[in-house]
Motif scaffolding. Structure first.
Motif, PDB file in Angstrom:
ATOM      1  N   TYR A 199       0.822  -1.208   0.000  1.00 34.95           N
ATOM      2  CA  TYR A 199       0.000   0.000   0.000  1.00 34.95           C
ATOM      3  C   TYR A 199       0.858   1.262   0.000  1.00 34.95           C
ATOM      4  N   ARG A 200       2.129   1.139   0.346  1.00 32.87           N
ATOM      5  CA  ARG A 200       3.035   2.298   0.338  1.00 32.87           C
ATOM      6  C   ARG A 200       3.424   2.729  -1.073  1.00 32.87           C
ATOM      7  N   ASN A 201       3.141   1.892  -2.058  1.00 33.51           N
ATOM      8  CA  ASN A 201       3.436   2.217  -3.459  1.00 33.51           C
ATOM      9  C   ASN A 201       2.205   2.891  -4.061  1.00 33.51           C
ATOM     10  N   HIS A 202       2.284   4.190  -4.308  1.00 29.67           N
ATOM     11  CA  HIS A 202       1.106   4.895  -4.829  1.00 29.67           C
ATOM     12  C   HIS A 202       0.861   4.606  -6.311  1.00 29.67           C
ATOM     13  N   HIS A 203       1.753   3.868  -6.958  1.00 36.54           N
ATOM     14  CA  HIS A 203       1.551   3.470  -8.355  1.00 36.54           C
ATOM     15  C   HIS A 203       0.918   2.083  -8.473  1.00 36.54           C
ATOM     16  N   LEU A 204       0.647   1.434  -7.344  1.00 37.87           N
ATOM     17  CA  LEU A 204       0.097   0.082  -7.352  1.00 37.87           C
ATOM     18  C   LEU A 204      -1.291   0.067  -7.987  1.00 37.87           C
ATOM     19  N   THR A 205      -1.513  -0.850  -8.912  1.00 40.03           N
ATOM     20  CA  THR A 205      -2.817  -0.973  -9.557  1.00 40.03           C
ATOM     21  C   THR A 205      -3.418  -2.343  -9.253  1.00 40.03           C
ATOM     22  N   MET A 206      -4.688  -2.472  -9.535  1.00 44.33           N
ATOM     23  CA  MET A 206      -5.369  -3.745  -9.339  1.00 44.33           C
ATOM     24  C   MET A 206      -4.777  -4.810 -10.261  1.00 44.33           C
ATOM     25  N   ASP A 207      -4.367  -4.424 -11.446  1.00 45.25           N
ATOM     26  CA  ASP A 207      -3.730  -5.368 -12.376  1.00 45.25           C
ATOM     27  C   ASP A 207      -2.430  -5.924 -11.794  1.00 45.25           C
ATOM     28  N   ASP A 208      -1.656  -5.059 -11.139  1.00 44.53           N
ATOM     29  CA  ASP A 208      -0.404  -5.505 -10.514  1.00 44.53           C
ATOM     30  C   ASP A 208      -0.682  -6.553  -9.437  1.00 44.53           C
ATOM     31  N   MET A 251      -7.535   0.508  -0.388  1.00 41.04           N
ATOM     32  CA  MET A 251      -6.198   1.091  -0.307  1.00 41.04           C
ATOM     33  C   MET A 251      -6.181   2.335   0.583  1.00 41.04           C
ATOM     34  N   LEU A 252      -7.228   3.157   0.502  1.00 44.24           N
ATOM     35  CA  LEU A 252      -7.301   4.340   1.379  1.00 44.24           C
ATOM     36  C   LEU A 252      -7.304   3.923   2.840  1.00 44.24           C
ATOM     37  N   LYS A 269       5.816   8.715   1.971  1.00 40.16           N
ATOM     38  CA  LYS A 269       6.309   7.546   2.692  1.00 40.16           C
ATOM     39  C   LYS A 269       5.180   6.556   2.974  1.00 40.16           C
ATOM     40  N   ILE A 270       3.986   7.054   3.242  1.00 37.46           N
ATOM     41  CA  ILE A 270       2.839   6.208   3.566  1.00 37.46           C
ATOM     42  C   ILE A 270       2.198   5.622   2.307  1.00 37.46           C
ATOM     43  N   GLY A 271       2.338   6.300   1.167  1.00 41.23           N
ATOM     44  CA  GLY A 271       1.778   5.769  -0.077  1.00 41.23           C
ATOM     45  C   GLY A 271       0.807   6.696  -0.772  1.00 41.23           C
ATOM     46  N   PHE A 272       0.638   7.897  -0.246  1.00 39.60           N
ATOM     47  CA  PHE A 272      -0.234   8.873  -0.898  1.00 39.60           C
ATOM     48  C   PHE A 272       0.569   9.629  -1.951  1.00 39.60           C
TER      49      PHE A 272
END
Length: 158
Positions: free
Chosen positions: A58-67, A94-95, A125-128
């Protein structure tokens, strides 16, 4: 609902076994099929939740559902259905995780006696994506703004 492997196999065995009562077969088949989908959704959701929490994805703000679907070895449709059933959708999930991570990060900072970074660094750092996104998420999940959260933290240390 929580099901073990024995329960899942019992449901599947029952669904695949031939029925003696032909008129009830269709109703039972539909019921078992929907129960099987529910079990599948729950298993996918649990695997996803465990993966994201353990690896702190969740710290990766580029993470997608496909990933996430690729990591789990499933497809986006199944994952989307599972998350929608259990968490109201991927974005909400994710929020909630990120706000949970923010609370954990703040409490760890309190225990260690260290200062928090400024808003932008903390948010990244948190993912936002930025400070404003973090503020909106805290307001949506906790019902209070970030300033009130910080004020509460300061008052608890006096």
């Amino acid at each position: 609902m929580k099901y073990g492997k024995k329960r899942i196999w019992a449901v599947l065995r029952k669904a695949l076994s031939p029925s003696k009562n032909k008129p009830k077969q269709k109703v039972e088949h539909v019921k078992l099929y929907s129960e099987r989908i529910e079990l599948t959704n729950e298993m996918i959701y649990r695997k996803m939740d465990r993966l994201i929490r353990e690896k702190e994805l969740y710290r990766n703000h580029h993470l997608t559902m496909d990933d996430v679907a690729d990591m789990l070895g499933t497809n986006r449709t199944y994952l989307s259905r599972a998350v929608r059933c259990h968490a109201g959708g991927f974005v909400n999930y994710m929020l909630n995780l990120r706000v949970e991570g923010l609370h954990r990060y703040i409490s760890e900072a309190d225990e260690e006696g260290r200062l928090l970074e400024d808003g932008e660094d903390l948010a990244m750092k948190i993912g936002f994506t930025n400070k404003r996104a973090m503020q909106r998420a805290v307001k949506k999940v906790d019902g209070v703004n970030l300033y009130a959260l910080k004020k509460k933290r300061i008052e608890s240390h006096k």
